[in-house]
Scaffold this motif. Structure first.
Motif, PDB file in Angstrom:
ATOM      1  N   LYS A   1       0.852  -1.187   0.000  1.00  0.00           N
ATOM      2  CA  LYS A   1       0.000   0.000   0.000  1.00  0.00           C
ATOM      3  C   LYS A   1       0.887   1.236   0.000  1.00  0.00           C
ATOM      4  CE  LYS A   1      -3.833  -2.180   2.525  1.00  0.00           C
ATOM      5  NZ  LYS A   1      -4.690  -2.137   3.741  1.00  0.00           N
ATOM      6  N   ILE A   2       0.378   2.299  -0.608  1.00  0.00           N
ATOM      7  CA  ILE A   2       1.059   3.594  -0.600  1.00  0.00           C
ATOM      8  C   ILE A   2       0.245   4.542   0.268  1.00  0.00           C
ATOM      9  CG2 ILE A   2       1.828   5.555  -1.990  1.00  0.00           C
ATOM     10  CD1 ILE A   2       2.127   3.607  -4.350  1.00  0.00           C
ATOM     11  N   LEU A   3       0.908   5.161   1.234  1.00  0.00           N
ATOM     12  CA  LEU A   3       0.251   6.086   2.149  1.00  0.00           C
ATOM     13  C   LEU A   3       0.655   7.514   1.801  1.00  0.00           C
ATOM     14  CD1 LEU A   3      -1.416   6.610   4.777  1.00  0.00           C
ATOM     15  CD2 LEU A   3       0.737   6.325   6.048  1.00  0.00           C
ATOM     16  N   GLY A   4      -0.334   8.317   1.392  1.00  0.00           N
ATOM     17  CA  GLY A   4      -0.081   9.720   1.093  1.00  0.00           C
ATOM     18  C   GLY A   4      -0.850  10.605   2.043  1.00  0.00           C
TER      19      GLY A   4
ATOM     20  N   ILE B   1      -3.737   4.698   0.154  1.00  0.00           N
ATOM     21  CA  ILE B   1      -4.579   4.999   1.308  1.00  0.00           C
ATOM     22  C   ILE B   1      -4.204   6.363   1.880  1.00  0.00           C
ATOM     23  CG2 ILE B   1      -5.012   2.582   1.911  1.00  0.00           C
ATOM     24  CD1 ILE B   1      -2.789   2.762   3.970  1.00  0.00           C
ATOM     25  N   PHE B   2      -5.135   6.941   2.604  1.00  0.00           N
ATOM     26  CA  PHE B   2      -4.929   8.253   3.195  1.00  0.00           C
ATOM     27  C   PHE B   2      -5.372   8.207   4.650  1.00  0.00           C
ATOM     28  CE2 PHE B   2      -6.013   8.525  -1.272  1.00  0.00           C
ATOM     29  CZ  PHE B   2      -4.910   9.183  -1.780  1.00  0.00           C
ATOM     30  N   PRO B   3      -4.606   8.812   5.552  1.00  0.00           N
ATOM     31  CA  PRO B   3      -4.935   8.715   6.976  1.00  0.00           C
ATOM     32  C   PRO B   3      -6.171   9.537   7.318  1.00  0.00           C
ATOM     33  CG  PRO B   3      -3.147  10.269   6.668  1.00  0.00           C
ATOM     34  CD  PRO B   3      -3.426   9.662   5.313  1.00  0.00           C
ATOM     35  N   GLU B   4      -6.831   9.138   8.365  1.00  0.00           N
ATOM     36  CA  GLU B   4      -7.949   9.920   8.882  1.00  0.00           C
ATOM     37  C   GLU B   4      -7.419  11.263   9.378  1.00  0.00           C
ATOM     38  OE1 GLU B   4     -11.451   9.578  12.306  1.00  0.00           O
ATOM     39  OE2 GLU B   4     -10.061   7.899  11.946  1.00  0.00           O
ATOM     40  N   ASN B   5      -8.153  12.321   9.084  1.00  0.00           N
ATOM     41  CA  ASN B   5      -7.705  13.665   9.467  1.00  0.00           C
ATOM     42  C   ASN B   5      -8.085  13.954  10.923  1.00  0.00           C
ATOM     43  OD1 ASN B   5      -6.680  16.236   9.453  1.00  0.00           O
ATOM     44  ND2 ASN B   5      -8.343  17.123   8.234  1.00  0.00           N
TER      45      ASN B   5
ATOM     46  N   TYR C   1      -5.844  15.245  13.333  1.00  0.00           N
ATOM     47  CA  TYR C   1      -5.142  16.392  13.904  1.00  0.00           C
ATOM     48  C   TYR C   1      -5.150  17.629  13.009  1.00  0.00           C
ATOM     49  CZ  TYR C   1      -3.212  12.919  17.130  1.00  0.00           C
ATOM     50  OH  TYR C   1      -3.057  11.932  18.064  1.00  0.00           O
ATOM     51  N   ASN C   2      -5.728  17.520  11.798  1.00  0.00           N
ATOM     52  CA  ASN C   2      -5.642  18.602  10.821  1.00  0.00           C
ATOM     53  C   ASN C   2      -4.182  18.952  10.529  1.00  0.00           C
ATOM     54  OD1 ASN C   2      -6.952  20.351   9.013  1.00  0.00           O
ATOM     55  ND2 ASN C   2      -6.777  22.079  10.432  1.00  0.00           N
ATOM     56  N   ASN C   3      -3.340  17.903  10.519  1.00  0.00           N
ATOM     57  CA  ASN C   3      -1.909  18.049  10.279  1.00  0.00           C
ATOM     58  C   ASN C   3      -1.436  16.756   9.607  1.00  0.00           C
ATOM     59  OD1 ASN C   3       1.009  17.455  11.048  1.00  0.00           O
ATOM     60  ND2 ASN C   3       0.853  19.581  11.736  1.00  0.00           N
ATOM     61  N   ASP C   4      -0.906  16.884   8.385  1.00  0.00           N
ATOM     62  CA  ASP C   4      -0.546  15.696   7.599  1.00  0.00           C
ATOM     63  C   ASP C   4       0.471  14.804   8.307  1.00  0.00           C
ATOM     64  OD1 ASP C   4      -2.223  16.557   5.595  1.00  0.00           O
ATOM     65  OD2 ASP C   4      -0.630  17.499   4.414  1.00  0.00           O
TER      66      ASP C   4
ATOM     67  N   LEU D   1       0.185   8.847  13.268  1.00  0.00           N
ATOM     68  CA  LEU D   1      -0.841   8.091  13.984  1.00  0.00           C
ATOM     69  C   LEU D   1      -1.177   6.804  13.242  1.00  0.00           C
ATOM     70  CD1 LEU D   1      -2.878   7.902  16.319  1.00  0.00           C
ATOM     71  CD2 LEU D   1      -4.511   9.176  14.885  1.00  0.00           C
ATOM     72  N   TYR D   2      -1.265   6.875  11.911  1.00  0.00           N
ATOM     73  CA  TYR D   2      -1.550   5.677  11.132  1.00  0.00           C
ATOM     74  C   TYR D   2      -0.441   4.642  11.328  1.00  0.00           C
ATOM     75  CZ  TYR D   2      -2.546   2.433   7.391  1.00  0.00           C
ATOM     76  OH  TYR D   2      -2.809   1.286   6.686  1.00  0.00           O
ATOM     77  N   ILE D   3       0.817   5.072  11.263  1.00  0.00           N
ATOM     78  CA  ILE D   3       1.938   4.136  11.444  1.00  0.00           C
ATOM     79  C   ILE D   3       1.875   3.498  12.829  1.00  0.00           C
ATOM     80  CG2 ILE D   3       4.453   3.980  11.649  1.00  0.00           C
ATOM     81  CD1 ILE D   3       4.619   6.162   9.474  1.00  0.00           C
ATOM     82  N   LYS D   4       1.593   4.307  13.844  1.00  0.00           N
ATOM     83  CA  LYS D   4       1.502   3.791  15.219  1.00  0.00           C
ATOM     84  C   LYS D   4       0.418   2.723  15.335  1.00  0.00           C
ATOM     85  CE  LYS D   4       0.266   5.295  19.902  1.00  0.00           C
ATOM     86  NZ  LYS D   4      -0.095   6.464  20.763  1.00  0.00           N
TER      87      LYS D   4
END
Length: 363
Positions: A43-46, A65-69, A71-74, A80-83
């Protein structure tokens, strides 16, 4: 005796600057071919969804895939996704050395998946290497920490790999960029004398150097340029045409070509590919040009040039020296070019060959 079942390897690639062009480069090609050739799940995470996405190949099926927003900070969202998902992956694939985020991502992944592998892929080139050597204490400390936190590190230039290994006291493997496609080499007529492929009008690409060299040529030839033209460079092009009306009749700007078949055709009918960069990491167009049988003219700052080129497949000219480039361009008429040697060299830089070696590094 029971049957041995091989476990499927899983990899997460993180690209903070993900855009549609990256899918046809290492960011997209490595996961694509690890899946296709070795049945990895990748998977590619952007940071956020991208516009104008087009599959680089018809069968390209790597999930983005894209992380859930939260913190409003990429950066925080990706961290958080990696954790939360570290244990789902065997390999975390990171890019570049000049981002402090990578050390944080690396440490997070190892904390929540102690058995996981971090693969750091670099494209430093000679300019990047010099910048590393000139770093102050804090930057040098950070980069040394990153080099020793990653499990597998690679760069795209063999000489740079050796120097990085010695400088940071760790192992750096050689993993270049490549080209992808069938070994169906073109042997027809070549109508384009000189070709440039890349962005037009940004300082590092050196298109102004190429135009100056072409204007000074005493022999008649044509020059084709493919790539997005920066708005700030349009006026400079017009001024160049007015200053060199005779040469301008033989120069053709095609703009950006996103259709692979159209771009491949232009490569196929070109005799010489010119890479006039003031600075460049690997220079992926170099191996793309070789794969289409183009003789290469590359500036001395193009990282791939020193690793790949010899007099049978290309020449290196002094960076930022339009007279040096002009002399080589003029004298190429006397050069007997063997396309079969060029094609043979290109085969070693096919993405499938590169990923075969990388697969062995990562398992």
């Amino acid at each position: 005796m029971g049957k041995i079942v091989m476990r499927t390897m899983k990899m997460l690639t993180v690209d903070l600057g993900l855009n549609y062009k990256h899918y046809a480069k290492d960011v997209g090609m490595i996961p694509y071919l690890l899946q296709k050739m070795y049945e990895w799940e990748c998977k590619i995470l952007g940071p956020k969804k991208i516009d104008n996405y087009i599959k680089p190949y018809d069968d390209y099926e790597v999930e983005t895939i894209f992380p859930e927003n939260v913190y409003n900070n990429d950066i925080k969202n990706i961290a958080l996704y990696i954790k939360e998902h570290a244990r789902e992956y065997d390999v975390l694939n990171l890019y570049h050395i000049n981002t402090r985020n990578n050390l944080h991502f690396c440490n997070l992944f190892h904390k929540y998946n102690p058995n996981g592998i971090v693969y750091l892929k670099l494209d430093l080139g000679f300019r990047g290497l010099d910048m590393c050597k000139a770093d102050g204490f804090l930057k040098r400390w950070y980069k040394k920490k990153l080099f020793h936190a990653a499990d597998v590190i690679s760069d795209e230039n063999q000489d740079v790999c050796v120097q990085l290994s010695n400088f940071y006291k760790c192992n750096v493997d050689f993993v270049p960029n490549g080209w992808y496609g069938k070994n169906d080499f073109y042997r027809g007529e070549r109508k384009i004398d000189f070709l440039y492929v890349g962005r037009i009008g940004i300082k590092e690409k050196g298109v102004d150097i190429l135009l100056d060299a072409f204007a000074q040529m005493r022999c008649e030839a044509n020059l084709h340029l493919v790539g997005k033209i920066e708005d700030s460079f349009l006026q400079e092009i017009e001024e160049w045409k007015m200053k060199h009306p005779k040469a301008s009749k033989h120069v053709f700007f095609h703009g950006e070509i996103r259709d692979k078949n159209e771009l491949n055709y232009i490569y196929d009918i070109s005799k010489v590919l010119v890479i006039p960069s003031r600075w460049e990491s690997f220079g992926i167009v170099l191996v793309e040009g070789l794969s289409h049988g183009c003789f290469i003219l590359a500036s001395s700052t193009v990282s791939a040039a020193s690793s790949i080129l010899n007099d049978n497949i290309g020449f290196i000219f002094e960076s930022e020296n339009s007279a040096s480039l002009r002399n080589i361009m003029e004298n190429l008429e006397k050069k007997a070019i063997n396309r079969e040697i060029i094609y043979s060299t290109a085969t070693a830089y096919n993405w499938e060959s590169i990923v075969e070696g990388l697969n062995k590094l990562l398992i």
